[in-house]
Design an enzyme around this catalytic site. Structure first.
Site, PDB file in Angstrom:
ATOM      1  N   HIS A  49       5.307   0.243   8.999  1.00  0.00           N
ATOM      2  CA  HIS A  49       5.977  -0.548  10.034  1.00  0.00           C
ATOM      3  C   HIS A  49       5.652   0.028  11.401  1.00  0.00           C
ATOM      4  O   HIS A  49       5.560   1.237  11.555  1.00  0.00           O
ATOM      5  CB  HIS A  49       7.502  -0.551   9.826  1.00  0.00           C
ATOM      6  CG  HIS A  49       8.172  -1.674  10.556  1.00  0.00           C
ATOM      7  ND1 HIS A  49       8.543  -1.568  11.870  1.00  0.00           N
ATOM      8  CD2 HIS A  49       8.492  -2.922  10.157  1.00  0.00           C
ATOM      9  CE1 HIS A  49       9.080  -2.713  12.249  1.00  0.00           C
ATOM     10  NE2 HIS A  49       9.060  -3.564  11.234  1.00  0.00           N
TER      11      HIS A  49
ATOM     12  N   ASP B 282       9.851  -6.202   3.262  1.00  0.00           N
ATOM     13  CA  ASP B 282       9.169  -7.153   2.383  1.00  0.00           C
ATOM     14  C   ASP B 282       8.856  -6.579   1.008  1.00  0.00           C
ATOM     15  O   ASP B 282       8.442  -7.308   0.113  1.00  0.00           O
ATOM     16  CB  ASP B 282       7.879  -7.639   3.065  1.00  0.00           C
ATOM     17  CG  ASP B 282       8.181  -8.468   4.298  1.00  0.00           C
ATOM     18  OD1 ASP B 282       9.133  -9.259   4.243  1.00  0.00           O
ATOM     19  OD2 ASP B 282       7.492  -8.307   5.320  1.00  0.00           O
TER      20      ASP B 282
HETATM   21  N1  CMC Z   1      -1.451   0.847   3.577  1.00  0.00           N
HETATM   22  C1  CMC Z   1      -2.309   1.845   3.876  1.00  0.00           C
HETATM   23  N2  CMC Z   1      -2.400   2.430   5.079  1.00  0.00           N
HETATM   24  C2  CMC Z   1      -1.601   1.970   6.040  1.00  0.00           C
HETATM   25  C3  CMC Z   1      -0.678   0.937   5.826  1.00  0.00           C
HETATM   26  C4  CMC Z   1      -0.624   0.368   4.528  1.00  0.00           C
HETATM   27  N3  CMC Z   1       0.236  -0.631   4.261  1.00  0.00           N
HETATM   28  N4  CMC Z   1      -0.006   0.687   6.968  1.00  0.00           N
HETATM   29  C5  CMC Z   1      -0.485   1.530   7.884  1.00  0.00           C
HETATM   30  N5  CMC Z   1      -1.461   2.317   7.323  1.00  0.00           N
HETATM   31  C6  CMC Z   1      -2.191   3.405   7.993  1.00  0.00           C
HETATM   32  C7  CMC Z   1      -3.297   2.870   8.892  1.00  0.00           C
HETATM   33  O1  CMC Z   1      -4.518   2.732   8.193  1.00  0.00           O
HETATM   34  C8  CMC Z   1      -3.350   3.931   9.963  1.00  0.00           C
HETATM   35  O2  CMC Z   1      -4.050   5.044   9.435  1.00  0.00           O
HETATM   36  P1  CMC Z   1      -4.958   5.951  10.433  1.00  0.00           P
HETATM   37  O3  CMC Z   1      -3.995   6.603  11.384  1.00  0.00           O
HETATM   38  O4  CMC Z   1      -5.647   6.911   9.522  1.00  0.00           O
HETATM   39  O5  CMC Z   1      -5.908   5.009  11.111  1.00  0.00           O
HETATM   40  C9  CMC Z   1      -1.879   4.361  10.127  1.00  0.00           C
HETATM   41  O6  CMC Z   1      -1.282   4.090   8.850  1.00  0.00           O
HETATM   42  C10 CMC Z   1      -1.116   3.597  11.212  1.00  0.00           C
HETATM   43  O7  CMC Z   1      -1.260   2.216  10.936  1.00  0.00           O
HETATM   44  P2  CMC Z   1      -1.443   1.098  12.053  1.00  0.00           P
HETATM   45  O8  CMC Z   1      -2.196  -0.046  11.468  1.00  0.00           O
HETATM   46  O9  CMC Z   1      -1.985   1.709  13.294  1.00  0.00           O
HETATM   47  O10 CMC Z   1       0.077   0.702  12.298  1.00  0.00           O
HETATM   48  P3  CMC Z   1       0.610  -0.605  13.031  1.00  0.00           P
HETATM   49  O11 CMC Z   1       1.894  -0.233  13.613  1.00  0.00           O
HETATM   50  O12 CMC Z   1      -0.435  -1.156  13.935  1.00  0.00           O
HETATM   51  O13 CMC Z   1       0.801  -1.663  11.832  1.00  0.00           O
HETATM   52  C11 CMC Z   1       1.780  -2.782   9.965  1.00  0.00           C
HETATM   53  C12 CMC Z   1       2.023  -1.889  11.192  1.00  0.00           C
HETATM   54  C13 CMC Z   1       3.127  -3.240   9.428  1.00  0.00           C
HETATM   55  C14 CMC Z   1       0.981  -4.029  10.403  1.00  0.00           C
HETATM   56  C15 CMC Z   1       1.007  -2.002   8.908  1.00  0.00           C
HETATM   57  O14 CMC Z   1       1.770  -0.900   8.473  1.00  0.00           O
HETATM   58  C16 CMC Z   1       0.608  -2.859   7.718  1.00  0.00           C
HETATM   59  O15 CMC Z   1      -0.448  -3.503   7.748  1.00  0.00           O
HETATM   60  N6  CMC Z   1       1.457  -2.907   6.634  1.00  0.00           N
HETATM   61  C17 CMC Z   1       1.232  -3.828   5.522  1.00  0.00           C
HETATM   62  C18 CMC Z   1       1.698  -5.233   5.878  1.00  0.00           C
HETATM   63  C19 CMC Z   1       3.205  -5.343   5.852  1.00  0.00           C
HETATM   64  O16 CMC Z   1       3.859  -4.898   4.920  1.00  0.00           O
HETATM   65  N7  CMC Z   1       3.763  -6.015   6.869  1.00  0.00           N
HETATM   66  C20 CMC Z   1       5.213  -6.269   6.960  1.00  0.00           C
HETATM   67  C21 CMC Z   1       5.851  -5.517   8.099  1.00  0.00           C
HETATM   68  S1  CMC Z   1       7.661  -5.543   7.982  1.00  0.00           S
HETATM   69  C22 CMC Z   1       8.101  -7.237   8.196  1.00  0.00           C
HETATM   70  C23 CMC Z   1       8.055  -7.633   9.615  1.00  0.00           C
HETATM   71  O17 CMC Z   1       7.022  -8.070  10.081  1.00  0.00           O
HETATM   72  O18 CMC Z   1       9.113  -7.522  10.298  1.00  0.00           O
END
Ligand code: CMC
Length: 429
Positions: free
Chosen positions: A312, A369
């Site tokens: 998140h 989720d």
């Molecule tokens: N699986 C594997 N690695 C992950 C994941 C994941 N689900 N989420 C984040 N990471 C890693 C990412 O690769 C990065 O690693 P590094 O620092 O080595 O590059 C690090 O963690 C930080 O991730 P980010 O993509 O920079 O984080 P963000 O804040 O931009 O993205 C997110 C947040 C929710 C989009 C992401 O965690 C994700 O894609 N999660 C899966 C989709 C999901 O479950 N979404 C629902 C969110 S909650 C409902 C709502 O929207 O309110």
């Protein structure tokens, strides 16, 4: 609205020029630097893809402490609201700022009933979508279509007008969601009923048919009530920001909500609940439940695969909504006497994530989720309707955010800047 406190000035030095920028503090002591004068004074803009560090507004609605795992609507803790309130009252709270008294509750509920039917011409729209249409596409189309059938009430200084606006959207979108499901399975639509409460009414429209005597199970209705409360708002997330952005151009509420529904549909946002179940099904079928394999894929930087329902932007500890959803999933399955191999698999996957250094070092935990889809599944809600359920829950928050933006004297049309990296001036020869 509590005015933010000015707590001093920050200094920014660029070359030999120093400018002062006001430092602000919110009600829960989060600090911010007011950079509104930055470009005018220095010619520089800020660069912040994904708006990770950018506050777009001051807001009274929802407070999140992502480090401590706190979520409050209008000051009330999410656990407290989910335990003690009706979704309809939480909707009222988000929009008006206080929980309703008996008279306000009755009036709000009466409005919900009065607005529950869809215009007959809108009902015919459902017949024009293909059976395989995703219900989020239908829902978004229905939201914007409302603008051509129902006029906007511009004066939001009157509580009555706000209630009218809010209940019309809340009630009609619930009906549209149920109709889109009926259409997708080729069943006749079921009209809303005035004798049923908000959640019961939705379940009846979903599951009643002309040939069955459907009785709403209180376990399912209570679960739905809680799930909608958990989803009701989440401050400046992707869809809420989209709604504020669209509304900032003076587009109407229906158009703004329609855009928000599209944003929510994305798998990185609310669409994740559908993708969690599909991921678990694939792990079970293709990988014979091999959790280690899927965790290894999620950690592999050469593999675009991510664990859905994990991570998140704001929560750097366990998502408080996920905590409630996890317990609720267990309770609902127990009470309904349902056993689901995907629940065991999800627990195994969660344990593997929590024990793994990759996820620990990045503060990645299950989000809302991760467990909600499993609960919807036990309640008989089909997988492609999960994000629609999220949307129905989120509508009061979206409306509250839109109304707050409209009332904000500092609000301006949303218009970010960019750093241009294309070709410099050239001529056509
Ligand atoms: N699986 C594997 N690695 C992950 C994941 C994941 N689900 N989420 C984040 N990471 C890693 C990412 O690769 C990065 O690693 P590094 O620092 O080595 O590059 C690090 O963690 C930080 O991730 P980010 O993509 O920079 O984080 P963000 O804040 O931009 O993205 C997110 C947040 C929710 C989009 C992401 O965690 C994700 O894609 N999660 C899966 C989709 C999901 O479950 N979404 C629902 C969110 S909650 C409902 C709502 O929207 O309110």
């Amino acid at each position: 609205m509590l005015e933010v406190q000015n707590t001093g000035m920050a200094e920014l030095r660029i070359g030999d020029k120093t400018i002062e920028l006001p430092m602000l503090e919110g009600a829960e002591h989060e600090g911010a630097i007011d950079i509104r004068a930055l470009r005018k004074e220095t010619g520089f803009i800020t660069y912040d893809p994904g708006f990770v560090n950018t506050g777009c507004c001051k807001s009274d609605i929802t407070y999140i402490d992502g480090e401590k795992g706190v979520l409050r609507y209008r000051g009330y803790d999410i656990n407290d609201l989910a335990e003690k309130c009706e979704f309809v009252d939480v909707a009222y709270l988000l929009v008006h700022g206080t929980l309703p008294n008996k008279e306000q509750h009755d009036s709000f509920s009466a409005h919900l009933n009065n607005h529950s039917m869809l215009h007959e011409d809108m009902r015919h729209f459902f017949g024009s979508f293909p059976d395989h249409a995703h219900p989020m596409a239908t829902l978004s189309a229905m939201a914007v279509s409302l603008s051509s059938f129902y006029p906007e009430l511009e004066d939001t200084s009157k509580q009555e007008n706000i209630d009218y606006k809010v209940t019309r959207l809340l009630s009609k979108m619930r009906t549209a969601a149920a109709f889109s499901y009926k259409k997708s399975i080729g069943h006749p639509i079921v009209q809303p009923r005035h004798d049923l409460k908000y959640c019961e009414n939705f379940l009846n429209m979903m599951f009643s048919t002309p040939v069955n005597n459907y009785q709403v199970d209180p376990v399912v209705a209570n679960a739905l009530n809680k799930l909608l409360i958990l989803h009701a708002d989440h401050e400046q997330n992707c869809s809420a920001s989209v709604i504020r952005m669209v509304g900032s151009a003076d587009a109407n509420l229906y158009a703004s909500i329609s855009a928000g529904i599209c944003a929510l549909w994305g798998p990185l946002h609310g669409g994740a609940n559908q993708h969690v179940i599909e991921m678990l099904e694939r792990i079970l079928e293709d990988d014979r439940g091999d959790v280690k394999k899927v965790v290894a894929r999620a950690k592999d930087k050469n593999d675009p695969f991510r664990l859905m329902g994990v991570g998140h932007r704001v929560y750097k500890s366990y998502d408080p909504r996920a905590r409630v959803a996890k317990q609720m999933c267990k309770d609902v399955l127990d009470q309904l006497g349902v056993s689901d191999p995907l629940v065991d698999l999800a627990q195994e996957l969660e344990a593997a994530v929590l024990a793994d250094d990759y996820f620990q070092s990045r503060n990645l935990y299950p989000n809302i989720d991760f467990y909600t889809g499993l609960t919807y599944r036990a309640m008989g809600i089909p997988t492609n309707m999960f994000t629609v359920m999220f949307a129905i829950g989120r509508i009061p928050g979206w409306i509250a955010q839109w109304l707050e933006m409209k009332e904000d004297p500092h609000a301006r049309i949303g218009r970010p800047r960019q750093i241009y990296t294309g070709p410099v001036h050239r001529e056509v020869h």
